[in-house]
Design a protein around this motif. Structure first.
Motif, PDB file in Angstrom:
ATOM      1  N   ALA A 182      -4.813  24.187 -39.178  1.00  0.00           N
ATOM      2  CA  ALA A 182      -5.405  23.140 -38.353  1.00  0.00           C
ATOM      3  C   ALA A 182      -5.895  23.728 -37.031  1.00  0.00           C
ATOM      4  O   ALA A 182      -7.007  23.455 -36.584  1.00  0.00           O
ATOM      5  CB  ALA A 182      -4.401  22.038 -38.100  1.00  0.00           C
ATOM      6  N   ALA A 233       1.327  24.495 -30.570  1.00  0.00           N
ATOM      7  CA  ALA A 233       2.779  24.469 -30.465  1.00  0.00           C
ATOM      8  C   ALA A 233       3.415  25.675 -31.147  1.00  0.00           C
ATOM      9  O   ALA A 233       4.356  26.276 -30.637  1.00  0.00           O
ATOM     10  CB  ALA A 233       3.296  23.179 -31.086  1.00  0.00           C
ATOM     11  N   PRO A 277      -2.782  20.245 -33.744  1.00  0.00           N
ATOM     12  CA  PRO A 277      -3.428  21.328 -33.008  1.00  0.00           C
ATOM     13  C   PRO A 277      -4.033  20.829 -31.701  1.00  0.00           C
ATOM     14  O   PRO A 277      -4.312  19.647 -31.579  1.00  0.00           O
ATOM     15  CB  PRO A 277      -4.554  21.743 -33.952  1.00  0.00           C
TER      16      PRO A 277
HETATM   17  S1  SF4 Z   1       0.482  24.349 -33.793  1.00  0.00           S
HETATM   18 FE1  SF4 Z   1       0.427  22.748 -35.269  1.00  0.00          FE
HETATM   19  S2  SF4 Z   1      -1.643  22.759 -35.951  1.00  0.00           S
HETATM   20 FE2  SF4 Z   1      -1.320  24.680 -34.980  1.00  0.00          FE
HETATM   21  S3  SF4 Z   1      -0.681  26.028 -36.538  1.00  0.00           S
HETATM   22 FE3  SF4 Z   1       1.155  25.204 -35.701  1.00  0.00          FE
HETATM   23  S4  SF4 Z   1       1.601  23.475 -36.997  1.00  0.00           S
HETATM   24 FE4  SF4 Z   1      -0.520  24.015 -37.371  1.00  0.00          FE
END
Ligand code: SF4
Ligand code: SF4
Lengths: 253, 715
Positions: free
Chosen positions: A126, A190, A222
């Protein structure tokens, strides 16, 4: 060929006005909760237990919020005993301590032209999708002087997403090592900040910070493309970083 | 008269060479000795022929049906003989090492015989001066080159290629013969002087017929679109030394025929005929380079590029014809010089490149540029020579290709400003064809950057390329000779151009050179026919500086002697070398100066996170040329087929293979339809053969009745 030409002419310029003017289209950002310090006692406990990823915490009887963990699942929005306020903006990027020091040293020639190498260190894809949108017509980062490059040898910035799986660790280090000085690192999402929903675990680490020095962190899971643009602008000192008040938890640097 | 004797020595050496190759097992050695000696004698003939001043004519031997044989050596012949010698010498030397790969597989004896006879027949085409002996030598050359190309006759595609070459060549010969006989019957004789007389008697219709028949008839050998399709097939089939001869010499024979017929014997008088030549040439050039750029077989790529170069030569030659038809002798002279210069250059660098490709093929076992790569580490000498050849053919200064292509393009560009007589049609054609030639030149750079980079630089993309071996001594020597010739022809245009002018341009166009290479660098050296004001002005332009630096003349200038602002264009490869050298040194200096304080670190090549970079992931020849393929998709019209392998179950693809086939333009539009019609006719005729006895008996009966009837009617 004729079709995209006419369509392009008819639809005018789709590119966002950001950073000259704020972008206000609905749904442009999933938003983040704004922790309030008024919650106490039972209500606080209830709210904290609602957050399954541990972004909310109880800290000395007030609500602690770690935006490095929040996946904007919105469980804490509306359902809580006392509704948390919701921040729909996207200017989330923050400099770390090292980032602040580095920013002062950044020479002017890097401010308007920056080459970026993206590394997928085990992201769920994402984050990468959002990064790839930067080059599209809607966000068009090239107009701001940001460009992607396929090789870290020409990169000024390493854009890392994902919690750094064991398989990717060596290659991440190798890529970072291959970059010429001066080099900067942005932790996207994250996962790259704290390990997110994945880490730390038996297959991956808890983000970048204990592996390579990070200059800018972008919360979000994201983070929307505008947050990424903001991160790049913050990195080059062209935008103010997000206020730190939001992160009542530990400052990640 | 010593020229004659040396020529006879040449033929004797060829004869001796073929007889001795027949007797020994080491025909490759015989070729390298007798072939080289014969080539040297050819070079001597050419040089002495250039010094003759006026054409040398003689007659010898009379045969019952053929009549007297006539021979003739003039400037054009001498230059081409010299060129043939210069190309054949390194090719013969090269053969020694190269042919050993055939030992025990094919009969080298027969190859030796054919090789020497081929050399002899080529020289014979140049010197014969009557229709019969010309056609006999031409046929001998055609058949012998077919035999040589077809040497590896156990591969089926080779025999196909050879057969196509033979058939197309024969059709061409037929056209040539008809055109010559038309001229001969008008002139009342079959020696070339009578043809010349006959050309003046012809009406416009017959003149067009002679022009078209001879242009496209000789065009088959030269490889002019649309009669070029044998060329890209014959080259990959032929051994490398024959390829080099084919491109370096035999294509010239076609051009020689065109030049001899349309410039000398039956000079083109109508501007439109010249325009046909210009347009055909430009199309040939563009089509040739397009197919060359996308081709990944080294030799086929070079063959396509030969077509391109022949196109350029033809176009410029056509421009000369247009100018001389519209009585513009200076420009015509300039165009002929450019055409001949390019012809010479093409022979030299193409032979060099073919030898390079041949030695790569022999040492690595593949010619596919997708599978080569990294050879510069294994074969540094071959790479260097190939680089010189590639830079020459890509027309980079200061090498020879630059000089002639620059002259050629200038001829096209300046025609509008220089020529006052040309019509709008001529101007528009020249602009369009000039643009086509410019595009050709640009694509040629792409093509040869690809050829060099994909074969010699980067990583070896196959086991064959990894296990290649360095080229042997004879290969290096032969390529070295050609590479040095390339450099010399590039650096010394001012010495070559006057010679060309003297021998190519018939006396009425003699003053082309005076306006091209001025004989002055100091006012007191000035050519007396130059205007004083011009000399002074030119003096100011800085030519004086050059004289101080260089041992000889270095500047090619075209000027209008009397005008106020006389210089039309100017170019100097020798000054370019100096300037380029200085610039290069400066770049190094500047880079050093600016990066002195920087720290350096060395890291392994970034392989996208892989352990080490697999060669398959590096840039391939197909990838490099793909933009051209995409942009010119309308021209190529490729046939794409995709096969999916579904081993596990339906919808579970285990592999996808994509095929991408390009049928040549000329095949699609010209050769293909003709073959199709002939096929239909053959089927029609074949339907007679039912295989039933009764039917055949009936045919016989019918034939008998017809004969009887005819006999009855006509008596
Ligand atoms: S922060 Fe969220 S969107 Fe990005 S890689 Fe990690 S789980 Fe996927
Ligand atoms: S939106 Fe963020 S803070 Fe709220 S519950 Fe979801 S993860 Fe926790």
């Amino acid at each position: 060929m004729s079709r995209w030409l006419t369509e392009g002419l008819l639809t005018h310029k789709p590119t966002t006005a950001y950073p000259a003017r704020p972008e206000s289209t609905a749904g442009i950002s999933p938003g983040l909760p704004v922790p309030s310090s008024e919650l106490t006692g039972q209500a606080l406990e209830q709210l904290v237990s609602m957050c399954r990823v541990g972004a909310l915490s109880k800290e000395k009887n007030t609500l602690g919020f770690d935006d490095g963990r929040c996946i904007h699942c919105m469980r804490c929005k509306g359902k809580s005993p006392k509704e948390l306020e919701w921040d729909d903006s996207y200017e989330w990027a923050r400099l770390t301590k090292l980032g602040e020091k580095n920013l002062a040293k950044l020479s002017a020639s890097f401010k308007a032209s920056l080459y970026i190498r993206t590394i997928d260190a085990g992201a769920c894809a994402a984050c990468l999708t959002e990064i790839s949108l930067l080059a599209g017509p809607n966000y068009n980062m090239h107009r701001l002087g940001f460009f992607m490059t396929p090789t870290p040898r020409k990169a000024d910035v390493l854009l890392v997403s994902g919690p750094v799986t064991d398989h990717m660790r060596d290659h991440l280090l190798e890529a970072y090592d291959s970059m010429p000085e001066p080099k900067r690192v942005i932790a996207v999402g994250a996962c790259a900040m704290t390990g997110g929903v994945f880490g730390p675990s038996f297959t991956c680490a808890a983000g970048l910070s204990d592996m390579i020095p990070v200059d800018v962190v972008v919360p979000g899971c994201p983070p929307p493309p505008l947050a990424l643009l903001h991160a790049l602008l913050v990195l080059t000192g062209r935008k103010q970083q997000a206020e730190k008040i939001r992160a009542l938890g530990s400052d990640r640097s | 008269m010593i020229v004659k004797e040396i020529l006879i020595v040449f033929f004797a050496l060829c004869a001796a060479g073929s007889v001795i190759s027949l007797l020994t097992k080491k025909a490759h050695l015989v070729i390298s000795i007798f072939g080289s000696l014969a080539s040297v004698s050819l070079v001597a003939t050419g040089i002495l022929g250039l010094g003759l001043g006026k054409p040398l004519n003689w007659s010898q031997w009379s045969f019952p049906i053929f009549g007297q044989m006539h021979f003739h050596i003039d400037g054009i012949t001498s230059i081409l003989l010299l060129l043939t010698g210069v190309v054949a010498l390194p090719v013969s030397i090269f053969s020694n090492g190269y042919l050993q790969r055939y030992l025990g597989k094919y009969s080298l004896r027969s190859f030796g015989v054919m090789y020497h006879l081929l050399l002899a027949s080529i020289a014979a085409v140049f010197v014969t001066w009557d229709v019969m002996s010309f056609l006999v030598s031409w046929e001998a050359m055609s058949v012998l080159s077919y035999l040589c190309v077809n040497f590896e006759h156990r591969h089926e595609e080779n025999t196909h290629a050879g057969l196509l070459m033979l058939v197309m060549g024969e059709v061409g010969t037929l056209a040539i013969a008809i055109s010559m006989f038309i001229l001969g019957s008008a002139g009342g004789g079959l020696d070339f002087e009578s043809l010349r007389l006959g050309a003046q008697e012809l009406g416009p219709g017959a003149s067009w017929a002679v022009f078209l028949l001879s242009f496209f008839g000789f065009g088959v050998k030269a490889g002019i679109v649309p009669v070029n399709t044998w060329l890209p097939r014959a080259h990959p089939a032929a051994p490398a030394n024959i390829s080099a001869l084919l491109s370096g010499v035999i294509l010239n024979l076609g051009l020689y025929g065109i030049i001899r017929m349309n410039l000398d014997l039956a000079p083109v008088v109508s501007v439109n005929q010249g325009l046909v030549v210009v347009i055909t040439g430009s199309i040939t050039a563009l089509v040739g380079i397009l197919y060359a750029t996308i081709d990944n077989d080294m030799k086929r790529m070079l063959a396509h590029s030969s077509i391109e170069n022949i196109g350029i030569i033809t176009a410029v030659f056509g421009a000369g014809l247009v100018f001389s038809a519209s009585s513009d002798p200076t420009l015509a002279g300039l165009a002929f010089i450019a055409a001949f210069y390019h012809l010479i250059n093409h022979s030299i660098y193409k032979a060099l490149l073919f030898l390079g490709a041949g030695s790569v093929d022999a040492r690595s076992g593949t010619r596919d540029m997708n599978r080569l790569g990294g050879l510069i580490k294994i074969m540094p000498w071959t790479s260097l020579m190939f680089l010189i050849g590639a830079m020459s053919i890509a027309a980079l200064p200061p090498l020879n290709g630059f000089v002639s292509e620059w002259l050629a393009l200038q001829t096209f560009l300046q025609s509008a400003t220089l020529s006052s007589t040309s019509s709008t049609l001529v101007r528009v054609t020249f602009v369009l064809c000039g643009a086509a030639l410019a595009l050709t030149a640009a694509l040629a750079v792409t093509c040869f950057v690809k050829a060099f980079a994909m074969s010699f630089l980067g990583k070896a993309r196959s086991a064959q390329a990894r296990s290649a071996k360095p080229a042997g001594g004879t290969t290096r020597l032969s390529m070295g000779i050609l590479a040095l010739t390339c450099i010399a022809l590039g650096l010394l245009p001012t010495y070559v151009i006057p010679k060309l002018d003297e021998s190519v341009n018939v006396p009425r166009q003699r003053h082309a050179v005076e306006s091209l290479v001025p004989a002055f660098f100091r006012p007191q050296d000035a050519n007396p026919i130059m205007d004083k004001a011009f000399v002074d002005e030119f003096h100011d332009l800085g030519a004086q500086v050059g004289k101080g630096l260089l041992p000889g003349r270095g500047l090619v200038v075209l000027h209008r002697g009397q005008a106020r602002n006389p210089v039309v264009f100017a170019m100097s490869t020798s000054y370019t070398v100096i300037v380029l050298g200085l610039l290069l040194a400066m770049v190094f200096l500047l880079v050093h100066l600016f990066t002195r304080k920087r720290t350096q670190k060395t890291r392994a090549v970034w392989a996208g996170g892989l352990e080490n970079l697999p060669p398959e992931l590096t840039y391939t020849a197909t990838g490099f040329s793909n933009p051209v393929r995409v942009v010119f998709n309308t021209v190529f019209r490729p046939q794409k087929t995709e096969t999916r392998h579904q081993n596990v179950a339906r919808h579970f693809r285990s592999a996808v293979s994509k095929q991408w086939e390009v049928v040549h333009l000329a095949d699609r539009w010209v050769t293909g339809p003709i073959v199709h019609v002939l096929d239909k006719l053959a089927h029609l005729a074949a339907s007679m053969h039912s295989g039933r006895i009764n039917a055949y008996a009936a045919y016989m009966l019918m034939a008998l009745v017809l004969v009887l009837l005819a006999g009855h009617l006509f008596t």
